[in-house]
Design an enzyme around this catalytic site. Structure first.
Site, PDB file in Angstrom:
ATOM      1  N   VAL A 124       0.849  -1.060  -0.055  1.00 54.04           N
ATOM      2  CA  VAL A 124       0.070   0.218   0.037  1.00 54.04           C
ATOM      3  C   VAL A 124       0.851   1.021  -0.157  1.00 54.04           C
ATOM      4  O   VAL A 124       1.737   1.339   0.862  1.00 54.04           O
ATOM      5  CB  VAL A 124      -0.885   0.029   1.309  1.00 54.04           C
ATOM      6  CG1 VAL A 124      -1.848   1.199   1.292  1.00 54.04           C
ATOM      7  CG2 VAL A 124      -1.744  -1.457   1.380  1.00 54.04           C
ATOM      8  N   ASP A 233       1.400  -3.901  18.575  1.00 51.39           N
ATOM      9  CA  ASP A 233       2.124  -2.528  18.365  1.00 51.39           C
ATOM     10  C   ASP A 233       1.497  -1.444  18.050  1.00 51.39           C
ATOM     11  O   ASP A 233       1.688  -1.160  16.753  1.00 51.39           O
ATOM     12  CB  ASP A 233       3.431  -3.212  17.410  1.00 51.39           C
ATOM     13  CG  ASP A 233       4.580  -1.974  17.622  1.00 51.39           C
ATOM     14  OD1 ASP A 233       4.318  -1.081  18.339  1.00 51.39           O
ATOM     15  OD2 ASP A 233       5.456  -2.341  16.758  1.00 51.39           O
ATOM     16  N   ASN A 238       3.148   2.462  12.860  1.00 58.14           N
ATOM     17  CA  ASN A 238       2.813   1.191  12.066  1.00 58.14           C
ATOM     18  C   ASN A 238       1.404   1.434  11.277  1.00 58.14           C
ATOM     19  O   ASN A 238       0.667   0.630  10.900  1.00 58.14           O
ATOM     20  CB  ASN A 238       2.404   0.171  13.102  1.00 58.14           C
ATOM     21  CG  ASN A 238       3.772  -0.401  13.518  1.00 58.14           C
ATOM     22  OD1 ASN A 238       4.654  -0.430  12.642  1.00 58.14           O
ATOM     23  ND2 ASN A 238       3.881  -0.976  14.626  1.00 58.14           N
ATOM     24  N   ASP A 253       1.934  -4.480  10.888  1.00 61.21           N
ATOM     25  CA  ASP A 253       2.874  -4.983  11.855  1.00 61.21           C
ATOM     26  C   ASP A 253       1.580  -5.585  13.337  1.00 61.21           C
ATOM     27  O   ASP A 253       1.456  -4.856  14.239  1.00 61.21           O
ATOM     28  CB  ASP A 253       3.609  -3.973  12.616  1.00 61.21           C
ATOM     29  CG  ASP A 253       4.713  -4.836  13.052  1.00 61.21           C
ATOM     30  OD1 ASP A 253       4.596  -5.972  13.692  1.00 61.21           O
ATOM     31  OD2 ASP A 253       5.771  -4.043  13.503  1.00 61.21           O
ATOM     32  N   GLU A 255       2.393  -8.297  14.701  1.00 59.59           N
ATOM     33  CA  GLU A 255       3.452  -9.631  15.135  1.00 59.59           C
ATOM     34  C   GLU A 255       3.068  -9.593  16.758  1.00 59.59           C
ATOM     35  O   GLU A 255       3.232 -10.496  17.311  1.00 59.59           O
ATOM     36  CB  GLU A 255       4.798  -8.689  15.162  1.00 59.59           C
ATOM     37  CG  GLU A 255       5.950 -10.018  15.624  1.00 59.59           C
ATOM     38  CD  GLU A 255       7.064  -9.305  14.966  1.00 59.59           C
ATOM     39  OE1 GLU A 255       7.901 -10.036  14.035  1.00 59.59           O
ATOM     40  OE2 GLU A 255       7.688  -8.375  15.709  1.00 59.59           O
TER      41      GLU A 255
END
Length: 368
Positions: A124, A233, A238, A253, A255
């Site tokens: 993106v 996060d 992000n 992100d 994670e």
């Protein structure tokens, strides 16, 4: 940190990754070519990102981003990297919410093709508030924006969290709970304690981080609240924003995604901005003192969701503690690669935890 070279994050070579990726892609899209491989300037310090284009008439998209589990030789930030988990979270968020999550394309669990599991998603285009130098410093697009523009970005960013927490079915997030007894919050904190123990194994522990864990127990919420999907996060670094505006076009992100009370995400959002703001003030600049203030984030989140954030002293301390664990690990990794020397006292003011002073103030109860 603000003036030193960016810490090393990988022992991998992007060109070699590109060649191996092309061989893998040919098995899924025969004749496809990989072009324009690059590593983003904001590449994180955990999982790695490789940007590339697919050249093929039947390619599902042209611009792609690959998320690759961290290189074990790079003294990783986390002990394990579960790429299928990240892929599943992003797919579920796209299914259940209206958040702009990049389209996930392929998941590869076999480490053989690139040396570790990975997944590919659509790229993106847009702009991201920088970490180095932080967006609170002069000289970047967000700092140069006017108050009205930053207010638009703040509003849109808080809305991301509100919509995620409200729209995603809470039961669908329970697969993210760490194993063990106790409530979702207790399991989350226990997992952070285990992460800290892994970071300091065979090395000097941090008395400050251990005092912070003890302080958490003193501040433990009487009512923890319902667990929801946490982005993990949750910070504007992000998010990809429109190239010509201040609206989010991609949330990145996942994670650290978790099943935890809403305030775990909110505390992270509030504190990660304060980390950059405090760092900026410490270097003699004014930063962005009126941006993402704790009281404004809490108020607007309550207006959007009907849920008034509570026990935020606990949750901002918890965010600062978790960030301290990450900072300690990153500093030990820099020492591993010969970039810094480890001081005798990891809690020294100029030691390994950049936000030592603010974390110590939170432990004393004198920060806010």
């Amino acid at each position: 940190m603000a003036t030193a070279p960016r810490p090393r994050t990988s022992t991998r070579e992007p060109e070699e990754l590109g060649r191996r990726l092309a061989a893998w892609l040919d098995g899924r899209l025969p004749g496809a070519k990989v072009a324009n491989t690059s590593v983003p300037g904001s590449n994180g310090m955990s999982s790695e990102t490789l940007l590339f284009d697919i050249e093929h008439p039947d390619a599902p998209v042209r611009g792609c981003a690959l998320r690759l589990a961290a290189d074990p030789a790079a003294y990783t930030v986390f002990p394990t990297y579960d790429m299928p988990r990240q892929h599943r979270v992003m797919s579920l968020v796209a299914e259940h919410t209206d958040l702009p999550v990049p389209r996930v394309l392929w998941l590869e669990e076999d480490p053989a093709p690139l040396g570790a599991p990975f997944f590919v998603m659509a790229r993106v285009e847009g702009r991201v508030p920088p970490d180095v130098m932080p967006y609170t410093y002069e000289g970047n697009w967000l700092h140069a924006a006017d108050d009205t523009q930053r207010a638009r970005l703040q509003e849109a960013s808080i809305s991301l969290l509100a919509r995620l927490h409200d729209q995603f079915p809470a039961e669908e997030a329970r697969f993210l709970l760490p194993p063990g007894p106790g409530s979702p919050l207790r399991r989350h904190v226990d997992a952070s304690r285990a992460h800290y123990a892994w970071v300091v194994e065979g090395l000097a522990p941090s008395p400050l981080l251990e005092r912070a864990f003890a302080r958490l127990e003193e501040l433990w919420p009487a009512e923890e609240g319902t667990a929801v999907l946490n982005w993990g996060d949750a910070r504007i670094g992000n998010v990809v924003y429109r190239p010509d505006g201040f609206e989010p076009v991609a949330v990145l992100d996942w994670e650290m995604a978790a099943c935890a009370p809403r305030e775990v995400d909110l505390g992270w959002t509030v504190y990660l901005h304060r980390f950059f703001q405090d760092l900026t003030v410490g270097f003699g600049q004014s930063g962005l003192p009126d941006f993402l203030r704790r009281e404004d984030v809490e108020r607007r989140y309550a207006e959007l969701t009907g849920h008034t954030p509570r026990d935020m002293e606990f949750h901002t301390l918890y965010a600062a503690l978790r960030h301290g664990i990450l900072m300690l690990r990153i500093a030990y990794r820099q020492a591993h690669f010969g970039e810094v020397e480890i001081p005798a006292d990891p809690d020294a003011v100029d030691g390994l935890i950049l936000h030592h002073a603010s974390l110590a103030a939170m432990v004393r109860g004198s920060y806010w």
